[in-house]
Design a protein around this motif. Structure first.
Motif, PDB file in Angstrom:
ATOM      1  N   TYR A 256       6.069   9.766   8.783  1.00 41.22           N
ATOM      2  CA  TYR A 256       6.343   8.630   8.498  1.00 41.22           C
ATOM      3  C   TYR A 256       5.433   7.395   8.762  1.00 41.22           C
TER       4      TYR A 256
ATOM      5  N   SER B 146       2.860   7.199   6.289  1.00 39.99           N
ATOM      6  CA  SER B 146       3.678   6.625   5.026  1.00 39.99           C
ATOM      7  C   SER B 146       3.639   5.093   5.072  1.00 39.99           C
ATOM      8  N   GLN B 147       4.127   4.701   6.129  1.00 41.55           N
ATOM      9  CA  GLN B 147       4.029   3.355   6.269  1.00 41.55           C
ATOM     10  C   GLN B 147       2.848   2.469   6.053  1.00 41.55           C
TER      11      GLN B 147
ATOM     12  N   VAL C 233       0.094   3.573   4.384  1.00 42.59           N
ATOM     13  CA  VAL C 233      -0.328   3.709   3.099  1.00 42.59           C
ATOM     14  C   VAL C 233       0.393   2.614   2.331  1.00 42.59           C
ATOM     15  N   ASN C 234       1.578   2.628   2.659  1.00 41.41           N
ATOM     16  CA  ASN C 234       2.566   1.752   1.693  1.00 41.41           C
ATOM     17  C   ASN C 234       2.176   0.061   1.880  1.00 41.41           C
ATOM     18  N   TRP C 235       1.970  -0.202   3.252  1.00 40.25           N
ATOM     19  CA  TRP C 235       1.459  -1.436   3.629  1.00 40.25           C
ATOM     20  C   TRP C 235       0.179  -1.908   3.079  1.00 40.25           C
TER      21      TRP C 235
ATOM     22  N   LEU D 103      -1.030  -0.527  -0.009  1.00 41.98           N
ATOM     23  CA  LEU D 103      -0.918  -0.433  -1.202  1.00 41.98           C
ATOM     24  C   LEU D 103      -0.315  -1.981  -1.681  1.00 41.98           C
ATOM     25  N   ALA D 104       0.840  -2.307  -0.991  1.00 37.35           N
ATOM     26  CA  ALA D 104       1.232  -3.678  -0.893  1.00 37.35           C
ATOM     27  C   ALA D 104       0.297  -4.788  -1.055  1.00 37.35           C
TER      28      ALA D 104
ATOM     29  N   TYR E 139      -2.193  -4.639  -4.045  1.00 33.23           N
ATOM     30  CA  TYR E 139      -1.604  -5.214  -4.945  1.00 33.23           C
ATOM     31  C   TYR E 139      -1.034  -6.636  -5.178  1.00 33.23           C
TER      32      TYR E 139
ATOM     33  N   SER F 238      -2.203   9.190 -10.391  1.00 34.01           N
ATOM     34  CA  SER F 238      -1.138   8.941  -9.650  1.00 34.01           C
ATOM     35  C   SER F 238      -0.031   9.080 -10.243  1.00 34.01           C
TER      36      SER F 238
ATOM     37  N   GLN G 188       0.485   2.799  -7.210  1.00 29.66           N
ATOM     38  CA  GLN G 188      -0.562   3.443  -6.905  1.00 29.66           C
ATOM     39  C   GLN G 188      -1.548   3.764  -7.836  1.00 29.66           C
TER      40      GLN G 188
END
Length: 241
Positions: free
Chosen positions: A20, A23-24, A26-28, A30-31, A34, A191, A196
């Motif tokens: 996790y 994952s956090q 990677v998501n940060w 990406l955001a 973007y 993706s 993504q």
């Protein structure tokens, strides 16, 4: 070392982190990418557009394409449709179902320049508003695509293959050789998530700025520096002007 690790399992071993946490992170990322640079893929007619699409660059693009044998002297970029498979969504399954490929997918209209950068990536062509943007931004130039795209003052396409004259066949052949070189850039990371894929496209453009690509070498058209590509003009100063 920036290319390592190359797998999820390798990430767990390389960073000694739990799932996790990665994952956090990677998501940060990406955001962050973007929210700051997604405009580079759809908003090239706005004050925040990257300087690499200046009038001088548009003229350069048209010249490089013409030098490679294209009969059009004002074609600045090529447009194509790319269909990307996605995981089956919990909602909007019918809307995401692609009957042609028999899978759940998202359809994008992508516009690519001879310097190797993808300058526009949006949903279905009809919803992209691309033609109106081109009318404001590059009214003296043309995009070029296959016969599935409608012909307009800023978008031309090859002739339908039903009944062609000799001249039309020559036109299709010479334009096709240039358009195929641009299609090399659509082989981007696959993706399962739309966000993504858009971020992957931005990162691909960054990679092109740093190292070049097949399209850039074919047309001999250098991409901008990474600093110029990612530079965001001061909105306040732009508004005052």
């Amino acid at each position: 070392m920036l290319r390592l690790p190359t797998s999820w399992g390798g990430s767990l071993f390389f960073y000694y982190s739990v799932t996790y946490t990665i994952s956090q992170a990677v998501n940060w990322i990406l955001a962050h990418v973007y929210s700051n640079w997604d405009f580079l893929l759809h908003d090239f007619s706005s004050p925040l557009a990257s300087e690499h699409l200046s009038s001088v660059r548009l003229k350069l693009f048209a010249g490089k394409i013409h030098e490679k044998g294209a009969l059009l002297t004002a074609c600045w970029e090529f447009i194509d449709c790319t269909i990307r498979e996605i995981c089956r969504p919990t909602k909007w399954q019918r809307e995401c179902c692609n009957g042609y490929r028999h899978m759940h997918a998202v359809k994008y209209s992508a516009v690519k320049a001879p310097d190797g950068l993808i300058d526009h990536l949006w949903g279905p062509f009809e919803e992209s508003g691309l033609l109106s943007k081109c009318n404001e931004f590059a009214s003296s130039y043309y995009l070029f695509g296959d016969p599935t795209y409608p012909v307009s003052s800023v978008l031309l396409s090859s002739f339908d293959n039903s009944t062609l004259t000799k001249e039309e066949k020559i036109f299709n052949k010479r334009m096709s050789s240039c358009r195929e070189a641009v299609e090399w850039g659509f082989r981007i990371y696959h993706s399962p998530i739309g966000l993504q894929y858009r971020v992957a496209t931005i990162l691909t453009n960054i990679h092109v700025c740093l190292y070049g690509c097949e399209t850039y070498f074919y047309f001999n058209c250098c991409p901008p520096s990474l600093e110029n590509y990612l530079k965001k003009p001061d909105v306040n100063s732009t508004t005052k002007d």
